[in-house]
Design an enzyme around this catalytic site. Structure first.
Site, short mmCIF file in Angstrom:
data_model
loop_
_atom_site.label_atom_id
_atom_site.label_comp_id
_atom_site.label_asym_id
_atom_site.label_seq_id
_atom_site.Cartn_x
_atom_site.Cartn_y
_atom_site.Cartn_z
N LEU A 167 -23.02 17.24 -7.36
CA LEU A 167 -22.55 16.26 -6.39
C LEU A 167 -21.04 16.33 -6.28
O LEU A 167 -20.32 16.39 -7.29
CB LEU A 167 -22.97 14.84 -6.79
CG LEU A 167 -24.44 14.47 -6.56
CD1 LEU A 167 -24.73 13.10 -7.15
CD2 LEU A 167 -24.77 14.49 -5.07
N ASN A 207 -21.43 8.05 -13.28
CA ASN A 207 -21.19 9.43 -12.83
C ASN A 207 -20.04 10.05 -13.62
O ASN A 207 -18.99 9.43 -13.78
CB ASN A 207 -20.90 9.47 -11.34
CG ASN A 207 -22.05 8.95 -10.52
OD1 ASN A 207 -21.95 7.92 -9.87
ND2 ASN A 207 -23.18 9.64 -10.56
N HIS A 257 -14.49 18.96 -10.38
CA HIS A 257 -13.05 19.21 -10.49
C HIS A 257 -12.81 20.60 -11.06
O HIS A 257 -13.46 21.00 -12.05
CB HIS A 257 -12.39 18.15 -11.38
CG HIS A 257 -12.26 16.82 -10.74
ND1 HIS A 257 -11.05 16.24 -10.43
CD2 HIS A 257 -13.21 15.92 -10.33
CE1 HIS A 257 -11.26 15.07 -9.87
NE2 HIS A 257 -12.56 14.85 -9.81
N HIS A 283 -14.39 10.48 -15.66
CA HIS A 283 -14.61 11.88 -16.04
C HIS A 283 -14.36 12.01 -17.54
O HIS A 283 -13.53 12.80 -17.99
CB HIS A 283 -13.72 12.81 -15.22
CG HIS A 283 -14.15 12.91 -13.79
ND1 HIS A 283 -15.12 13.80 -13.36
CD2 HIS A 283 -13.79 12.19 -12.70
CE1 HIS A 283 -15.32 13.63 -12.06
NE2 HIS A 283 -14.54 12.65 -11.64
N ASP A 321 -16.00 7.00 -2.60
CA ASP A 321 -15.76 8.36 -3.10
C ASP A 321 -15.99 9.35 -1.96
O ASP A 321 -16.45 10.47 -2.16
CB ASP A 321 -16.66 8.68 -4.29
CG ASP A 321 -16.16 9.88 -5.11
OD1 ASP A 321 -15.04 10.33 -4.86
OD2 ASP A 321 -16.90 10.36 -5.98
N GLY A 355 -27.23 5.29 -3.11
CA GLY A 355 -28.61 5.60 -3.44
C GLY A 355 -28.81 7.03 -3.90
O GLY A 355 -29.94 7.42 -4.22
N GLY A 391 -18.51 14.11 -4.43
CA GLY A 391 -18.14 12.98 -3.59
C GLY A 391 -19.31 12.58 -2.70
O GLY A 391 -20.47 12.94 -2.96
N HIS A 398 -25.92 8.76 -5.89
CA HIS A 398 -25.16 8.88 -7.13
C HIS A 398 -25.76 8.06 -8.27
O HIS A 398 -25.66 8.46 -9.44
CB HIS A 398 -23.71 8.44 -6.89
CG HIS A 398 -22.86 9.48 -6.25
ND1 HIS A 398 -22.92 9.77 -4.91
CD2 HIS A 398 -21.94 10.33 -6.78
CE1 HIS A 398 -22.07 10.74 -4.64
NE2 HIS A 398 -21.47 11.09 -5.75
N ARG A 415 -28.36 4.47 -29.46
CA ARG A 415 -27.58 4.71 -30.69
C ARG A 415 -26.21 5.33 -30.40
O ARG A 415 -25.45 5.58 -31.33
CB ARG A 415 -28.37 5.62 -31.64
CG ARG A 415 -29.57 4.95 -32.27
CD ARG A 415 -30.06 5.70 -33.50
NE ARG A 415 -31.25 5.06 -34.05
CZ ARG A 415 -32.50 5.39 -33.74
NH1 ARG A 415 -32.71 6.38 -32.87
NH2 ARG A 415 -33.52 4.77 -34.29
#
Length: 392
Positions: free
Chosen positions: A319, A231, A153, A207, A286, A261, A321, A263, A239
């Site tokens: 990555l 993601n 973004h 996000h 996505d 497979g 989308g 993301h 912890r």
């Protein structure tokens, strides 16, 4: 092609509602809606109706995608009839019969302009009998996200949550706002969550660099959904379990999963499925404009991404989308060991329930739209019906 007004009796080897499996199933479709449903033996063919025999195939509800940016070479933020029609037609061929058009972070003016176009399209989308997925509304992915977990973004348009700006976005949507993604740890996030819930909008955490406590505070205010889990989230550790720990241990939170497979690797997918159960996981694509297209350069919102081997990345190599279609997500999850019934649930009734439309979408039931996917033994799509209109 059948007209949506035709009365059809669809006869299949079996059907998943998805809650129940019915062998030798019959689905009576009238004017694009399911009028009757059950074993074929107990159903009479109405006068003037046509029986379609697909007795080697399995019927399931059409897929509902709550997180998708584009397909067929077009992005939903183009906001035009041409672009949204191309997206909707491409998705329908892969079994997605309804979706929530998802924006990305951009200037408030660009977001409002895009959303206004999506709202206009929603108002006219049923004026033709073309087979295409139905646009259910708008999912705002940004700009109220954490820059530290922004993914691709654009940083220049990320901003702190503002109820005033959010209200501008919702007004532009003209009643079609459905989902707001927000980072709950940000200053101003909790009042925005309150206001969005008051407007009837689903609030999703995404996000985000939230700690466990910050995520739980957002959940307590009504953020009961999590965007593409793992993601663009604060990593989990023993912890510092963070937002992922909150999602995994909060039964009221539904969790999106991009099951391509790429993301999320297999063990992490299995962990999510085991922790949340089939009832709380929602498979999403996505997908971007490159979905259903060859490798090359494509747009995601206002910026360019490169697709190689079906994997989308921006200029920084992050990555951006996916090109995943939900029929492939179905096969991938079944390949991980999920039952077909559970996999179908994650693609249909779960997202429909999230949106509060489970009586109309995501299920084979009387009164629901006749959104039906027919699968062969290899779980490949044999045909798709969108509101009573078949692909072939």
């Amino acid at each position: 092609m059948f007209a949506a007004m035709t009365t059809i009796l669809l006869h299949t080897a079996r059907a998943f509602t998805p809650a129940v499996e019915i062998p030798d199933a019959a689905i009576l479709i009238r004017e694009g809606v399911i009028e009757a449903f059950g074993p074929r033996q107990g159903m009479t063919l109405p006068s003037g109706a046509q029986e379609v025999r697909a007795t080697h195939l399995t019927a399931i509800p059409g897929f509902v995608d709550v997180h998708i940016h584009g397909a067929g070479g077009h992005d939903v933020m183009e906001g035009t009839t041409e672009a949204l029609s191309a997206v909707a037609q491409t998705l329908a061929r892969h079994g997605t019969t309804s979706f929530v058009a998802t924006t990305v972070t951009a200037s408030p003016e660009d977001i409002c302009r895009s959303v206004e176009g999506i709202a206009r399209f929603i108002a006219i989308q049923h004026e033709t009998d073309d087979l295409r997925a139905e646009v259910l509304g708008v999912h705002y992915e940004g700009p109220f996200i954490n820059a530290a977990r922004r993914g691709v973004h654009p940083e220049e348009w990320i901003q702190l949550p503002s109820a005033e700006v959010m209200e501008r976005f919702f007004q532009a949507a003209a009643g079609t706002a459905r989902i707001l993604t927000i980072a709950p740890e940000l200053l101003g996030a909790l009042p925005c969550i309150d206001a969005a819930r008051k407007s009837g909008v689903v609030v999703a955490m995404g996000h985000t660099d939230a700690t466990y406590e910050q995520a739980r505070a957002g959940i307590a205010r009504g953020a009961h959904h999590a965007v593409h889990v793992y993601n663009a989230m604060r990593p989990f550790s023993h912890r510092d379990s963070g937002v992922i720990g909150a999602v995994l241990t909060s039964p009221e939170v539904t969790a999106e999963l991009i099951a391509d497979g790429v993301h999320v690797e297999e063990a992490a997918m299995r962990l999510l499925l085991q922790a949340k159960g089939a009832g709380c996981v929602i498979l999403v694509s996505d997908g971007i404009s490159a979905t259903g297209m060859p490798d090359g350069k494509y747009m995601l919102g206002k910026f360019e991404v490169t697709v190689s081997g079906g994997v989308c990345r921006n200029a920084e190599g992050k990555l951006a989308g996916s090109t995943l279609t939900l029929d492939r997500a179905l096969r991938n999850i079944v390949g991980l060991g999920a039952s077909l019934q559970d996999a179908v649930r994650m693609l249909t009734i779960n997202p429909a329930t999230l949106l509060g439309i489970e009586f109309k979408k995501g299920a084979l039931r009387i009164g629901a739209d006749a959104d039906i996917v027919l699968l062969d033994e290899g779980l490949q799509i044999a045909n798709v019906w969108a509101r009573g209109i078949p692909l072939n």
